[in-house]
Design an enzyme around this catalytic site. Structure first.
Site, PDB file in Angstrom:
ATOM      1  N   GLY A  82      -1.775   9.509 -15.712  1.00 19.56           N
ATOM      2  CA  GLY A  82      -2.379   8.590 -16.677  1.00 19.56           C
ATOM      3  C   GLY A  82      -2.931   7.334 -16.014  1.00 19.56           C
ATOM      4  N   CYS A 134     -11.314  12.285 -14.575  1.00 25.71           N
ATOM      5  CA  CYS A 134      -9.869  12.407 -14.727  1.00 25.71           C
ATOM      6  C   CYS A 134      -9.543  13.142 -16.024  1.00 25.71           C
ATOM      7  CB  CYS A 134      -9.185  11.044 -14.745  1.00 25.71           C
ATOM      8  SG  CYS A 134      -7.395  11.223 -14.909  1.00 25.71           S
ATOM      9  N   LYS A 183     -17.528  10.961  -8.276  1.00 19.72           N
ATOM     10  CA  LYS A 183     -16.543  12.042  -8.174  1.00 19.72           C
ATOM     11  C   LYS A 183     -16.664  12.955  -9.380  1.00 19.72           C
ATOM     12  CE  LYS A 183     -11.757  12.939  -7.063  1.00 19.72           C
ATOM     13  NZ  LYS A 183     -10.521  12.312  -6.575  1.00 19.72           N
TER      14      LYS A 183
HETATM   15  C1  LIG Z   1      -0.807  12.780  -8.423  1.00 18.39           C
HETATM   16  C2  LIG Z   1      -2.299  12.747  -8.347  1.00 18.39           C
HETATM   17  C3  LIG Z   1      -2.979  11.583  -8.732  1.00 18.39           C
HETATM   18  C4  LIG Z   1      -4.365  11.527  -8.682  1.00 18.39           C
HETATM   19  N1  LIG Z   1      -5.006  10.371  -9.053  1.00 18.39           N
HETATM   20  C5  LIG Z   1      -6.357  10.293  -8.976  1.00 18.39           C
HETATM   21  C6  LIG Z   1      -7.047   9.076  -9.296  1.00 18.39           C
HETATM   22  O1  LIG Z   1      -6.433   8.052  -9.602  1.00 18.39           O
HETATM   23  N2  LIG Z   1      -8.411   9.073  -9.248  1.00 18.39           N
HETATM   24  C7  LIG Z   1      -9.119  10.185  -8.863  1.00 18.39           C
HETATM   25  O2  LIG Z   1     -10.344  10.142  -8.821  1.00 18.39           O
HETATM   26  N3  LIG Z   1      -8.495  11.333  -8.526  1.00 18.39           N
HETATM   27  C8  LIG Z   1      -7.137  11.419  -8.574  1.00 18.39           C
HETATM   28  N4  LIG Z   1      -6.499  12.599  -8.217  1.00 18.39           N
HETATM   29  C9  LIG Z   1      -7.306  13.762  -7.766  1.00 18.39           C
HETATM   30  C10 LIG Z   1      -7.374  13.819  -6.240  1.00 18.39           C
HETATM   31  O3  LIG Z   1      -8.006  12.672  -5.721  1.00 18.39           O
HETATM   32  C11 LIG Z   1      -8.126  15.092  -5.765  1.00 18.39           C
HETATM   33  O4  LIG Z   1      -9.424  15.071  -6.295  1.00 18.39           O
HETATM   34  C12 LIG Z   1      -7.438  16.354  -6.205  1.00 18.39           C
HETATM   35  O5  LIG Z   1      -6.049  16.205  -6.103  1.00 18.39           O
HETATM   36  C13 LIG Z   1      -7.881  17.587  -5.404  1.00 18.39           C
HETATM   37  O6  LIG Z   1      -7.463  17.547  -4.052  1.00 18.39           O
HETATM   38  P1  LIG Z   1      -6.084  18.211  -3.529  1.00 18.39           P
HETATM   39  O7  LIG Z   1      -6.018  19.607  -4.069  1.00 18.39           O
HETATM   40  O8  LIG Z   1      -6.162  18.157  -2.031  1.00 18.39           O
HETATM   41  O9  LIG Z   1      -4.984  17.374  -4.059  1.00 18.39           O
HETATM   42  C14 LIG Z   1      -5.101  12.666  -8.244  1.00 18.39           C
HETATM   43  C15 LIG Z   1      -4.414  13.820  -7.842  1.00 18.39           C
HETATM   44  C16 LIG Z   1      -3.029  13.871  -7.869  1.00 18.39           C
HETATM   45  C17 LIG Z   1      -2.329  15.118  -7.431  1.00 18.39           C
END
Ligand SMILES: Cc1cc2nc3c(=O)[nH]c(=O)nc-3n(C[C@H](O)[C@H](O)[C@H](O)COP(=O)(O)O)c2cc1C
Ligand SMILES: Cc1cc2nc3c(=O)[nH]c(=O)nc-3n(C[C@H](O)[C@H](O)[C@H](O)COP(=O)(O)OP(=O)(O)OC[C@H]3O[C@@H](n4cnc5c(N)ncnc54)[C@H](O)[C@@H]3O)c2cc1C
Ligand code: FES
Lengths: 264, 304
Positions: free
Chosen positions: B71, B129, B164
Site C-alpha cells: 500500500g 501499482c 514504469k
Molecule cells: C514488496 C514490494 C514493494 C514494491 N514497491 C514498489 C513501489 O513502491 N513502487 C514501484 O514502482 N514498484 C514497487 N514494487 C515493484 C518492483 O519495483 C518491481 O517492479 C517488481 O517487484 C518486479 O521485479 P522483481 O520480480 O525482481 O521483484 C514493489 C515490489 C515488491 C515486491
C-alpha cells in the site's frame, strides 16, 4: 548486522516438534544482544524463496543456536539438515530487550512455546534473577526449564491441558505474583515473547498494574532488514498511531507504545 | 570493457539498479553491501504526503515468488528529504526516485519538488501499482491518462523521466508509445502482476488486501516478453525487471531489448544479488569478447 554462510555444528530434536540448531559463526556470535534474531535462508527449499526469522537462543564461544518448532516447509526442511551443511544467515537483527541495570528492576519473563528461545540470553545476562513464567498447550511445549533453573532462575510452568505444571494460561501465575502483597520482588519488569494473544494479555496486565513491560512481537517477515515494510505493527504516535517495522524498530517494543486496537 | 549506460541524461556506471520498494531508501542495505558498486539506487515510491499503507499481512510467499500489498507506505516528500536524502545525496552513485500520486497534478507537484531539490538522478513514475485504490495502475492502464501524467511531469522537470508501465494490459506497445510521445526519457518494464492466494485452512486470503502484486522468478518469462514488445514499439531505453536472480537472467532482459535492469524480490533473500549480477555480466562480456554492454541490448535473434 552481517551476512555470512555458516556451518551447522549440530541440529537435534529436543522434544516433540522442537529442534536445536547450533551454527559456527565467529563474527556474528560476539555481536548478539538478548532478543535479537537471525534471518535464515534454507537452501534446500528450492521454490520457497524467503528467509525465515528465528530468535537467537544461546551464544557459546564462536557459535550461536536457535530453538525452533517445525510448523511448515521451511522448518521441516531445516530439521533435515545435518552437521557440516551450510546456511546463509543475516544476523544479529533488530532491537532486543533492555538488559536490567544492576540493582534496578527484577525481570519477570513470560514465554509461550518457542518464545522461550528469545529469553535465554536475557536471563543469562540480567544481573537480577527473577521468575520465568512459561506456558504451552502440552508438556512438550514447555522448553528448557532445567536450563533456566541452572542459571538460578525460578521457573513456573503452566499447560493448557494440565499435563505439566499448573493447568491454565501462563498469565494466571503471573497475575498472582504481581498481585501478591508478600512478594519479595519490589520492582518487577515484564519481558514477554510468544503468540500475539499472550503478548496482548501481558500488555494489559502491565497497564492495569502499572508495571513496565517489553514485548517481542511475532510478525511475518520478508526482508528482515527494514526495506520491504511487510512486518509492521501499529505504534502510538501522538493521538494517533503509525506502522513501525518489527524487524528494525522491533522485534521488542515497549508495551505501552503498542496500539492494540490496530493489531489484527 | 565498458559497462556504462545512459538513461536519458542519467549516466549509470553499469546497467544494474534495484527495483523500487525492494531496497528501501538504500541506507538499510548499506551495512550488507557496497552501494557504490550499483549503477543507481532506486528508492521506494513516494507521494506528496505521508502514507500509512495497508493492514497486515502485507506479503505472502508463493511458489517461486511472492505477493505483496504494502500500500505504498512512505514518509511523503518532506519526510523523505529530511530523513533519507542526506545519505543518498552523499553517495557517488545516482538516486532514481520513484514517485506516484492520486491526481495528474500531484504527480507534477512531486516532480517539481524533486526538481527543485537538486542532485536527483532521475524520476521514475509509478503508474502501475496494483495495491492502491486511487492512482497507481489506473494511470497505467489508460493511454490518455498515462500521456497526461507523463506530459505534466515533463513540464514540471528537466530531470530524466522513466515511466514504469503496468503489465496488466492486453498489449504494452501503445502504452510504451504513449509514454515516449509524452516526453518520457525511458521506460521501466515491469511492475508486479495482480494476483492472490487463499489459506485453505481458514478460507481467508493470504493478504489483508485480498489481492496483491506477484513478483519474483515466476514472473520473469512474462516480463521478458513485455520488454521485447516495448522494445519494438519505442526508441527510448528500457529498464527491464521481473524475477532477476542471476547475471543470466539480466542478460536475457538485455537481449530482449533492455538497456538496464533492476533486481527486485531477490534482494529480500539474497542482498548480494545485484553485485553478483554485475560480476556475472562482466564475465559474460569477457567470454563473448564484448567491449560495450550496449551491444547486448536487443541482440536477441527471433528469426530462424
Ligand atoms: C514488496 C514490494 C514493494 C514494491 N514497491 C514498489 C513501489 O513502491 N513502487 C514501484 O514502482 N514498484 C514497487 N514494487 C515493484 C518492483 O519495483 C518491481 O517492479 C517488481 O517487484 C518486479 O521485479 P522483481 O520480480 O525482481 O521483484 C514493489 C515490489 C515488491 C515486491
Ligand atoms: C522475530 C521472530 C522470532 C522468531 N523466533 C522463532 C524461534 O525462536 N523459534 C521458532 O520456532 N520460530 C520462531 N519464529 C517463527 C518462525 O519464523 C516461523 O515459524 C517460520 O518462519 C515458519 O516457516 P515455515 O516455512 O516452516 O512455515 P510456513 O508456514 O511454510 O511459512 C510460510 C511463510 O510464512 C512465514 N511464517 C509462518 N509462520 C510464521 C510465524 N509464526 N512468524 C513469522 N513468520 C511466519 C514464513 O517465514 C514464510 O514466509 C520467529 C518469528 C519472528 C518474527
Ligand atoms: S521484514 Fe521487511 S521491513 Fe521488516
Amino acid at each position: 548486522m552481517l551476512e555470512r554462510t555458516v556451518q551447522i555444528v549440530s541440529n537435534e530434536r529436543s522434544t516433540d516438534a522442537y529442534y536445536r540448531l547450533v551454527v559456527r559463526a565467529p563474527e556474528i556470535a560476539p555481536l548478539i544482544q538478548p532478543g535479537q534474531f537471525a534471518h535464515v535462508r534454507i537452501a534446500p527449499l528450492k521454490d520457497a524463496l524467503l528467509r525465515r526469522p528465528f530468535s537467537i537462543f544461546q551464544v557459546q564461544g564462536d557459535t550461536f543456536s536457535i530453538l525452533y518448532k517445525t510448523v511448515g516447509k521451511g522448518t521441516e526442511a531445516l530439521s533435515r539438515m545435518r552437521p557440516g551443511d551450510e546456511l546463509s544467515v543475516i544476523a544479529p537483527l533488530g532491537h532486543g530487550f533492555t538488559v536490567p541495570q544492576p540493582g534496578a528492576e527484577t525481570p519477570l519473563l513470560v514465554a509461550g512455546g518457542y518464545g522461550m528461545a528469545a529469553m535465554y540470553l536475557l536471563a543469562q545476562r540480567s544481573p537480577q534473577k527473577g521468575i520465568v513464567f512459561v506456558g504451552g498447550r502440552r508438556r512438550v511445549d514447555i522448553l528448557c526449564e532445567a536450563e533456566f533453573q541452572s542459571l538460578g532462575w525460578q521457573v513456573r510452568a503452566t499447560t493448557e491441558d494440565g499435563s505439566h505444571g499448573e493447568k491454565g494460561l501462563v498469565t494466571q501465575p503471573l497475575l498472582e505474583e504481581i498481585r501478591n502483597p508478600q512478594s519479595a520482588i519490589r520492582h518487577p519488569k515484564l519481558f514477554a515473547c510468544g503468540p500475539t494473544p499472550m503478548l496482548k494479555a501481558v500488555g494489559q496486565i502491565a497497564e492495569e498494574y502499572k508495571v513496565p513491560a517489553e514485548l517481542s512481537m511475532d510478525e511475518h517477515m520478508c526482508c528482515g532488514v527494514g526495506v520491504c515494510l511487510t512486518c509492521v505493527i501499529p505504534i502510538k504516535s501522538g493521538d494517533d498511531w503509525e506502522y513501525q517495522r518489527t524487524c528494525s524498530e522491533g522485534p521488542v517494543f515497549d508495551a505501552k507504545d503498542v496500539a492494540w486496537e490496530g493489531v489484527k | 570493457m565498458n559497462l556504462s549506460v545512459q538513461i536519458g541524461r542519467l549516466v549509470m556506471q553499469n546497467p544494474v539498479t534495484v527495483a523500487s520498494g525492494t531496497f528501501g531508501y538504500g541506507v538499510e542495505y548499506a551495512q550488507l553491501l557496497d552501494l557504490n558498486q550499483l549503477g543507481a539506487v532506486t528508492v521506494k515510491g513516494i507521494r506528496l504526503n505521508p502514507v500509512r499503507g495497508n493492514p497486515t499481512p502485507r506479503t505472502a510467499e508463493v511458489t517461486s515468488g511472492m505477493l505483496n500489498a504494502i500500500g505504498l507506505q512512505g514518509p511523503g516528500v518532506d519526510g523523505f528529504i529530511q530523513k533519507y536524502w542526506p545519505f543518498l545525496k552523499s553517495l557517488p552513485v545516482p538516486t532514481i526516485i520513484n514517485i506516484w500520486g492520486t491526481t495528474v497534478e500531484e504527480y507534477a507537484e512531486v516532480a517539481r519538488r524533486f526538481h527543485a531539490l537538486g542532485g536527483v538522478g532521475a524520476l521514475e513514475l509509478n503508474v502501475s501499482c496494483p495495491n492502491i485504490k486511487e492512482g497507481g495502475a489506473q494511470f497505467g492502464t489508460d493511454c490518455k491518462l498515462l500521456a497526461q501524467v507523463v506530459s505534466a511531469c515533463r513540464k514540471a522537470t528537466t530531470l530524466p523521466i522513466i515511466t514504469k508501465l503496468s503489465p496488466n494490459v492486453v498489449s504494452i506497445a501503445p502504452y510504451a508509445k504513449a509514454a515516449e510521445d509524452a516526453g518520457s526519457d525511458a521506460l521501466a518494464v515491469t511492475n508486479s502482476y495482480p494476483a492472490m492466494a487463499i489459506d485453505i485452512e481458514t478460507r481467508r486470503p493470504k493478504l489483508a488486501n485480498v489481492s496483491g502484486g506477484l513478483t519474483g522468478p515466476c514472473i520473469k518469462p512474462i516480463a521478458i516478453k513485455l520488454v521485447w514488445e516495448a522494445f519494438k514499439a519505442v526508441k527510448i531505453p528500457i529498464i527491464g525487471m521481473g524475477g532477476i536472480q542471476t547475471a543470466a537472467d539480466a542478460i536475457e532482459f538485455l537481449m530482449a531489448g533492455a538497456t538496464a535492469v533492476a533486481v527486485g524480490t531477490a534482494n529480500f533473500y539474497e542482498p548480494q544479488t545485484a553485485l553478483q549480477v554485475i560480476a556475472g555480466l562482466r564475465e559474460f562480456m569477457q567470454r563473448k569478447g564484448l567491449n560495450e554492454v550496449r551491444e547486448i541490448t536487443g541482440s536477441f535473434q527471433p528469426g530462424k
